[in-house]
Scaffold this active site. Structure first.
Site, PDB file in Angstrom:
ATOM      1  N   CYS A 148       0.822  -1.209   0.000  1.00  0.00           N
ATOM      2  CA  CYS A 148       0.000   0.000   0.000  1.00  0.00           C
ATOM      3  C   CYS A 148       0.861   1.266   0.000  1.00  0.00           C
ATOM      4  O   CYS A 148       1.711   1.437   0.876  1.00  0.00           O
ATOM      5  CB  CYS A 148      -0.899  -0.015   1.235  1.00  0.00           C
ATOM      6  SG  CYS A 148      -1.807   1.520   1.496  1.00  0.00           S
ATOM      7  N   TRP A 198      -7.789  -6.265   5.780  1.00  0.00           N
ATOM      8  CA  TRP A 198      -6.409  -6.733   5.659  1.00  0.00           C
ATOM      9  C   TRP A 198      -6.192  -7.829   6.708  1.00  0.00           C
ATOM     10  O   TRP A 198      -6.756  -7.776   7.805  1.00  0.00           O
ATOM     11  CB  TRP A 198      -5.432  -5.594   5.920  1.00  0.00           C
ATOM     12  CG  TRP A 198      -5.428  -4.516   4.881  1.00  0.00           C
ATOM     13  CD1 TRP A 198      -6.184  -3.380   4.880  1.00  0.00           C
ATOM     14  CD2 TRP A 198      -4.619  -4.459   3.703  1.00  0.00           C
ATOM     15  NE1 TRP A 198      -5.904  -2.624   3.765  1.00  0.00           N
ATOM     16  CE2 TRP A 198      -4.942  -3.259   3.028  1.00  0.00           C
ATOM     17  CE3 TRP A 198      -3.655  -5.305   3.155  1.00  0.00           C
ATOM     18  CZ2 TRP A 198      -4.330  -2.885   1.831  1.00  0.00           C
ATOM     19  CZ3 TRP A 198      -3.042  -4.936   1.962  1.00  0.00           C
ATOM     20  CH2 TRP A 198      -3.385  -3.743   1.309  1.00  0.00           C
ATOM     21  N   THR A 238      -8.529   0.276   6.843  1.00  0.00           N
ATOM     22  CA  THR A 238      -7.406   0.757   6.043  1.00  0.00           C
ATOM     23  C   THR A 238      -6.078   0.697   6.787  1.00  0.00           C
ATOM     24  O   THR A 238      -6.019   0.701   8.010  1.00  0.00           O
ATOM     25  CB  THR A 238      -7.643   2.206   5.593  1.00  0.00           C
ATOM     26  OG1 THR A 238      -7.641   3.061   6.747  1.00  0.00           O
ATOM     27  CG2 THR A 238      -8.974   2.348   4.859  1.00  0.00           C
ATOM     28  N   VAL A 239      -5.015   0.636   6.000  1.00  0.00           N
ATOM     29  CA  VAL A 239      -3.654   0.792   6.494  1.00  0.00           C
ATOM     30  C   VAL A 239      -3.071   2.050   5.862  1.00  0.00           C
ATOM     31  O   VAL A 239      -3.454   2.406   4.749  1.00  0.00           O
ATOM     32  CB  VAL A 239      -2.779  -0.438   6.145  1.00  0.00           C
ATOM     33  CG1 VAL A 239      -3.179  -1.636   6.962  1.00  0.00           C
ATOM     34  CG2 VAL A 239      -2.823  -0.763   4.645  1.00  0.00           C
ATOM     35  N   TYR A 246      -5.385   6.668  -9.028  1.00  0.00           N
ATOM     36  CA  TYR A 246      -6.596   5.912  -8.711  1.00  0.00           C
ATOM     37  C   TYR A 246      -7.807   6.472  -9.469  1.00  0.00           C
ATOM     38  O   TYR A 246      -8.692   5.720  -9.872  1.00  0.00           O
ATOM     39  CB  TYR A 246      -6.870   5.950  -7.204  1.00  0.00           C
ATOM     40  CG  TYR A 246      -5.933   5.089  -6.399  1.00  0.00           C
ATOM     41  CD1 TYR A 246      -6.237   3.767  -6.116  1.00  0.00           C
ATOM     42  CD2 TYR A 246      -4.726   5.603  -5.924  1.00  0.00           C
ATOM     43  CE1 TYR A 246      -5.375   2.971  -5.374  1.00  0.00           C
ATOM     44  CE2 TYR A 246      -3.852   4.820  -5.194  1.00  0.00           C
ATOM     45  CZ  TYR A 246      -4.175   3.500  -4.916  1.00  0.00           C
ATOM     46  OH  TYR A 246      -3.307   2.717  -4.200  1.00  0.00           O
TER      47      TYR A 246
END
Length: 343
Positions: free
Chosen positions: A52, A85, A119-120, A183
Site C-alpha cells: 500500500c 487486511w 485501512t492501512v 486511482y
C-alpha cells in the site's frame, strides 16, 4: 478492504468518476496526550502493508526517524478480502503482538459498528487492542513532530517549521493530481472521468519535472515529508499504474528528471529498502478483480534498473540535512532482495 473499495468489493462505479472516502479516525497520539493517547514507547503498534502506498509512507518515516524500537510494526499480507487486511504472513495467520488474524478486529474493538473501510496504515493501542487512528496524512506528520523525543540521534527534520506551508501546499497538489490521481484514472467508471484524471495527472507530473529539473528535492535542500509522499507513487508507477491503471502516456523511465529523482530516493537508506515490488504487484493485480478479472500478475517490467546511477548529487542538496542516514533495517523487517531487485 481498503478505502478504494465498496462493501461489495467493487472498485469501479460504472458511469461514475472515482471519489475517495477521506473520512478517517482523526484521534491523534500526541506528546501531551490531549486525545487520551500520549506518546509512549512500546504502547502502540503500527500496522502496515508493504503493498500500500499510503502505508509505505509511514514505513519510510518510521525508518528515517529511527522509531523502530519505540513503535513496533505489524505487516499484513499483500492481498485482502472484502472484510479486512489480514496477517497471513505471520505464523498461524495471527499478528504476534495483537493476537488477531484481521486488522478489522482492532477497529471493531473500539467502534463495534465501524461503517467504513479497514485501512492501512493504522496505529493500534496494544493494551486495549483498539485502533487509535488510520488518518495516514496525520500519522506521518505526528511521527515527525509529536514523537520527537524518541527520534534517533541524527534523525532528519522531515517537517521543518519554516517550510511547513510550502510542504503542505506541494503535498496537497501531489495528492490531488498524482497520489490520488492514478486511482482516479484506474477506477474511473466513464471515459470522460478517466480522461480528465489522466490529463491532470500528466500535467502535474510535467509540473514536477520542471520543479525538480533544477533542485534535488521538492522543498528546500533536504528530504522532507513532500518527497516521501511523492516517492511512494512514483515507485509504483511502471510496475502498476502505467498498465493496470491506464496511466500510459509515458513510463516513469521515460520521464528522465522524475526517473532520476525517484532513483535518488530509492537508493537513499530508508526508502528503497522498504519497497517490496513482488507484494506491490500481487496486491493490485489480484485484489482489483473488476479491473483485472483474470488476476494474472504481469511478469515485467524489469526493475533492476532502480540501482543504476542517477547523477542527482550534482544538483547539491543534503539528503539528511545536518543529520545522518538511518541504520540498516531490523533483521525481521528486511525485504528479501528478490522482492525489490526484480530482473
Amino acid at each position: 478492504m481498503t478505502e478504494e473499495s465498496s462493501s461489495t468489493g467493487a472498485y469501479v462505479g460504472k458511469g461514475k468518476e472515482f471519489t475517495r472516502d477521506t473520512r478517517y479516525i482523526d484521534t491523534r497520539i500526541t506528546a501531551d496526550g490531549r486525545d487520551g493517547y500520549p506518546v509512549e514507547p512500546g504502547r502502540y503498534r503500527l500496522i502496515v502493508a508493504r503493498a500500500c502506498p499510503w502505508a509505505n509512507r509511514a514505513i519510510i518515516v518510521r525508518r528515517l526517524l529511527g522509531l523502530e524500537d519505540v513503535l513496533s510494526m505489524g505487516v499484513c499480507g499483500p492481498t485482502h478480502d472484502q472484510r479486512s487486511w489480514t496477517f497471513d504472513l505471520d505464523p498461524g495467520g495471527v499478528d504476534p503482538v495483537l493476537k488477531i488474524p484481521r486488522l478489522q478486529e482492532a477497529f471493531l474493538a473500539r467502534f463495534p459498528d465501524y461503517p467504513r473501510g479497514i485501512t492501512v496504515p493504522a496505529i493500534v493501542d496494544i493494551p486495549t487492542g483498539q485502533v487509535v487512528t488510520n488518518d495516514y496524512p496525520q500519522i506521518t506528520l505526528d511521527l515527525s513532530t509529536e514523537w520527537k523525543q524518541y527520534h534517533r540521534e541524527g534523525a532528519p527534520d522531515l517537517y521543518p517549521t519554516e517550510l511547513r506551508a510550502e510542504i503542505d501546499e506541494v503535498a496537497e497538489l501531489v495528492f490531488r493530481d498524482v497520489n490520488n490521481g492514478v486511482y482516479r484514472c484506474g477506477f474511473a467508471g466513464k471515459q470522460e472521468a478517466y480522461e480528465a484524471a489522466y490529463d491532470r495527472l500528466f500535467a502535474r507530473l510535467d509540473w514536477l519535472t520542471e520543479r525538480l529539473a533544477t533542485q534535488r528535492f521538492l522543498v528546500g535542500d533536504t528530504i522532507t515529508e513532500a518527497d516521501v509522499r511523492l516517492f511512494t507513487t512514483l515507485v509504483r508507477f511502471d510496475p502498476v499504474y502505467h498498465g493496470h491503471f491506464k496511466c500510459n502516456r509515458t513510463k516513469l523511465t521515460e520521464m528522465h528528471v522524475l526517473w532520476d529523482y525517484a532513483r535518488d530516493l530509492f537508493q537513499t537508506p530508508g526508502f528503497g529498502d522498504t519497497i517490496d515490488f513482488a507484494q506491490i504487484k500481487e496486491h493490485y493485480y489480484v485484489v482489483h478483480t473488476d479491473v483485472n478479472p483474470t488476476q494474472i500478475v504481469p511478469k515485467g517490467p524489469c526493475l533492476a534498473n532502480w540501482l543504476e546511477p542517477h547523477g542527482r548529487e550534482l544538483l547539491g542538496g543534503r539528503p539528511f540535512g545536518d543529520g545522518t542516514p538511518p541504520h540498516p533495517p531490523k533483521p525481521s523487517e528486511v525485504v528479501p532482495v528478490e522482492h525489490w531487485a526484480l530482473g
